[in-house]
Design a protein around this motif. Structure first.
Motif, PDB file in Angstrom:
ATOM      1  N   ARG A  24      20.430  -3.665 -41.459  1.00 42.85           N
ATOM      2  CA  ARG A  24      21.804  -3.179 -41.258  1.00 42.85           C
ATOM      3  C   ARG A  24      22.672  -3.547 -42.453  1.00 42.85           C
ATOM      4  NH1 ARG A  24      21.827  -5.855 -35.423  1.00 42.85           N
ATOM      5  NH2 ARG A  24      21.090  -7.457 -36.827  1.00 42.85           N
ATOM      6  N   ASN A  25      22.273  -4.583 -43.194  1.00 39.96           N
ATOM      7  CA  ASN A  25      22.983  -5.040 -44.392  1.00 39.96           C
ATOM      8  C   ASN A  25      22.087  -4.759 -45.595  1.00 39.96           C
ATOM      9  OD1 ASN A  25      25.100  -6.246 -42.788  1.00 39.96           O
ATOM     10  ND2 ASN A  25      23.565  -7.772 -42.232  1.00 39.96           N
ATOM     11  N   PRO A  26      22.251  -3.608 -46.235  1.00 38.78           N
ATOM     12  CA  PRO A  26      21.286  -3.143 -47.223  1.00 38.78           C
ATOM     13  C   PRO A  26      21.228  -3.897 -48.541  1.00 38.78           C
ATOM     14  CG  PRO A  26      23.147  -1.630 -47.098  1.00 38.78           C
ATOM     15  CD  PRO A  26      23.325  -2.647 -46.009  1.00 38.78           C
ATOM     16  N   GLU A  27      22.235  -4.673 -48.891  1.00 37.58           N
ATOM     17  CA  GLU A  27      22.257  -5.322 -50.187  1.00 37.58           C
ATOM     18  C   GLU A  27      21.049  -6.240 -50.354  1.00 37.58           C
ATOM     19  OE1 GLU A  27      24.971  -5.618 -47.997  1.00 37.58           O
ATOM     20  OE2 GLU A  27      25.942  -3.874 -48.885  1.00 37.58           O
ATOM     21  N   GLY A  28      20.273  -5.981 -51.384  1.00 36.02           N
ATOM     22  CA  GLY A  28      19.158  -6.851 -51.703  1.00 36.02           C
ATOM     23  C   GLY A  28      17.902  -6.635 -50.875  1.00 36.02           C
ATOM     24  N   ASN A  49      13.256  -1.466 -37.083  1.00 36.80           N
ATOM     25  CA  ASN A  49      13.980  -2.731 -37.007  1.00 36.80           C
ATOM     26  C   ASN A  49      14.294  -2.979 -35.536  1.00 36.80           C
ATOM     27  OD1 ASN A  49      15.926  -4.776 -36.864  1.00 36.80           O
ATOM     28  ND2 ASN A  49      16.796  -4.248 -38.854  1.00 36.80           N
ATOM     29  N   PRO A  50      13.601  -3.952 -34.925  1.00 38.79           N
ATOM     30  CA  PRO A  50      13.818  -4.199 -33.496  1.00 38.79           C
ATOM     31  C   PRO A  50      15.188  -4.792 -33.173  1.00 38.79           C
ATOM     32  CG  PRO A  50      12.346  -5.843 -34.411  1.00 38.79           C
ATOM     33  CD  PRO A  50      12.582  -4.823 -35.497  1.00 38.79           C
ATOM     34  N   VAL A  55      20.486   2.174 -38.913  1.00 38.72           N
ATOM     35  CA  VAL A  55      20.557   1.655 -40.277  1.00 38.72           C
ATOM     36  C   VAL A  55      20.713   2.840 -41.212  1.00 38.72           C
ATOM     37  CG1 VAL A  55      19.205  -0.439 -39.852  1.00 38.72           C
ATOM     38  CG2 VAL A  55      18.042   1.654 -40.528  1.00 38.72           C
ATOM     39  N   GLU A  56      21.424   2.649 -42.281  1.00 34.11           N
ATOM     40  CA  GLU A  56      21.606   3.704 -43.290  1.00 34.11           C
ATOM     41  C   GLU A  56      22.064   5.029 -42.666  1.00 34.11           C
ATOM     42  OE1 GLU A  56      21.646   3.119 -46.424  1.00 34.11           O
ATOM     43  OE2 GLU A  56      20.582   1.211 -46.587  1.00 34.11           O
ATOM     44  N   GLY A  57      22.825   4.929 -41.560  1.00 36.16           N
ATOM     45  CA  GLY A  57      23.352   6.125 -40.902  1.00 36.16           C
ATOM     46  C   GLY A  57      22.353   6.869 -40.041  1.00 36.16           C
ATOM     47  N   TYR A  61      14.250   2.211 -34.978  1.00 37.86           N
ATOM     48  CA  TYR A  61      13.314   2.121 -33.860  1.00 37.86           C
ATOM     49  C   TYR A  61      12.738   0.715 -33.809  1.00 37.86           C
ATOM     50  CZ  TYR A  61      13.878   7.109 -34.151  1.00 37.86           C
ATOM     51  OH  TYR A  61      14.438   8.371 -34.181  1.00 37.86           O
ATOM     52  N   PRO A  62      12.476   0.200 -32.607  1.00 38.10           N
ATOM     53  CA  PRO A  62      11.994  -1.182 -32.493  1.00 38.10           C
ATOM     54  C   PRO A  62      10.538  -1.376 -32.898  1.00 38.10           C
ATOM     55  CG  PRO A  62      12.144  -0.166 -30.327  1.00 38.10           C
ATOM     56  CD  PRO A  62      12.745   0.806 -31.310  1.00 38.10           C
ATOM     57  N   SER A  63       9.770  -0.297 -32.940  1.00 41.82           N
ATOM     58  CA  SER A  63       8.340  -0.403 -33.251  1.00 41.82           C
ATOM     59  C   SER A  63       7.830   0.947 -33.734  1.00 41.82           C
ATOM     60  CB  SER A  63       7.561  -0.816 -32.007  1.00 41.82           C
ATOM     61  OG  SER A  63       7.676   0.197 -31.014  1.00 41.82           O
ATOM     62  N   LEU A  64       6.624   0.954 -34.263  1.00 37.86           N
ATOM     63  CA  LEU A  64       6.006   2.209 -34.690  1.00 37.86           C
ATOM     64  C   LEU A  64       5.812   3.140 -33.498  1.00 37.86           C
ATOM     65  CD1 LEU A  64       3.223   0.793 -37.063  1.00 37.86           C
ATOM     66  CD2 LEU A  64       5.493   1.673 -37.700  1.00 37.86           C
ATOM     67  N   SER A  65       5.401   2.576 -32.378  1.00 38.65           N
ATOM     68  CA  SER A  65       5.121   3.401 -31.199  1.00 38.65           C
ATOM     69  C   SER A  65       6.379   4.027 -30.605  1.00 38.65           C
ATOM     70  CB  SER A  65       4.389   2.585 -30.132  1.00 38.65           C
ATOM     71  OG  SER A  65       5.181   1.496 -29.712  1.00 38.65           O
TER      72      SER A  65
END
Length: 158
Positions: A24-28, A49-50, A55-57, A61-65
């Protein structure tokens, strides 16, 4: 063994690519740079990202599935201790192309996870960045790729 160029071409032949560790905080965060570039270059990336709803607008998703319609390949951009769980989930879903991102430092590479995935018939690129190759690349990343091959941070073969 497959050359890194051939493995990268195979990986980037996929359009639906999950990117773990997009923040959610893209810097770095290298994951965010990979995610955004893939999106800009016409790929269909999915942020994993669980701990985030977006993110990035885009949705996260919490997982690949959890990705509707699934994905064809995965960039692992989390810390190395999370790599094995991602590789195991990818294997369970039939995903065979994995890229463990590393630019400087350890990155996301976990050798036991890479070895496990390869033993399951997966192509696991352990190092470097998809932005160093093909349609996703730019001059700066291609230069970094050349230098990092010399230091072993980008494998010559997979």
């Amino acid at each position: 063994m497959t050359s890194i160029a051939d493995a990268a071409q195979q990986f980037l032949s996929h359009r639906r690519i999950a990117v773990t560790g997009v923040s959610r905080n893209p810097e770095g965060h290298g994951s965010n740079a990979v995610y955004v570039r893939l999106r800009e270059r016409g790929f269909e990336p999915f942020a994993i990202n669980p701990n985030a709803e977006s993110v990035e607008g885009d949705p996260a998703y919490p997982s690949l599935s959890a990705v509707p319609g699934g994905v064809e390949a995965v960039v692992i951009g989390t810390s190395p201790q999370h790599a094995m769980a991602t590789v195991e989930e990818a294997a369970a879903l039939g995903i065979t192309d994995i890229w463990m991102h590393r630019s400087f430092g350890a990155g996301s590479v976990d050798e036991p996870a890479a070895t496990w995935g390869r033993a399951k018939g997966m192509t696991v690129i352990a190092g470097g960045c998809p932005l160093m190759f093909g349609d996703a690349s730019d001059g700066g990343h291609r230069f970094m790729c050349s230098v990092m091959k010399l230091t072993g941070k980008v494998p010559r073969e997979v």
